[in-house]
Design an enzyme around this catalytic site. Sequence first.
Site, PDB file in Angstrom:
ATOM      1  CG  ASP A  98      -8.871  -8.692   0.907  1.00 42.02           C
ATOM      2  OD1 ASP A  98      -8.564  -8.952   2.098  1.00 42.02           O
ATOM      3  OD2 ASP A  98     -10.029  -8.383   0.579  1.00 42.02           O
ATOM      4  CB  SER A  99      -5.785  -4.833   2.108  1.00 49.16           C
ATOM      5  OG  SER A  99      -5.258  -4.541   0.848  1.00 49.16           O
ATOM      6  CG  HIS A 116      -1.806  -1.203   1.263  1.00 49.07           C
ATOM      7  ND1 HIS A 116      -1.349  -2.449   1.658  1.00 49.07           N
ATOM      8  CD2 HIS A 116      -3.106  -1.352   0.929  1.00 49.07           C
ATOM      9  CE1 HIS A 116      -2.341  -3.307   1.567  1.00 49.07           C
ATOM     10  NE2 HIS A 116      -3.424  -2.668   1.121  1.00 49.07           N
TER      11      HIS A 116
END
Length: 186
Positions: A101-102, A58
């Site tokens: 995922d995140s 990110h």
Amino acid sequence: MNVSKYVAIFFFVFIQLISVGKVFANADEWMTTFRENIAQTWQQPEHYDLYIPAITWHARFAYDKEKTDRYNERPWGGGFGQSRWDEKGNWHGLYAMAFKDSWNKWEPIAGYGWESTWRPLADENFHLGLGFTAGVTARDNWNYIPLPVLLPLASVGYGPATFQMTYIPGTYNNGNVYFAWMRFQF
């Protein structure tokens, strides 16, 4: 307004209409090529591929630190695909992959990828690629509603092993994620 201004306006509008027609004709041609490439990759694959997610990152300039501290940046999962190299040496692939995922939730993605490929060294096994992927994904925080994706692709590889990557654009605290995986051709 004199006659010459009317004539000038008429020709301006007429030229614009002709240009729009050419744009739509090129769009139809591009879409036909796109569909044919997908069909050929599906019907005549040269390779079968194994996908192993490697990293999500990110962009720190686009997130609050407390958010990035909580995000998963070590996805795990996998996928399979089939691919081919065209007469120009460009890569075409169809794939399906699932990864964490995140938020550490499963995210599936499936689609078509294309990369223009360069072999800048005397060793033809080394290759660089730049292209796009078009597909569908689904996320936990969107109740797994299918979402279309159109993202850039880049890669560096040697022989059957390729490190492939994309960047998911976004706004502050949303998107702006670098995602990469290994692709092994068999």
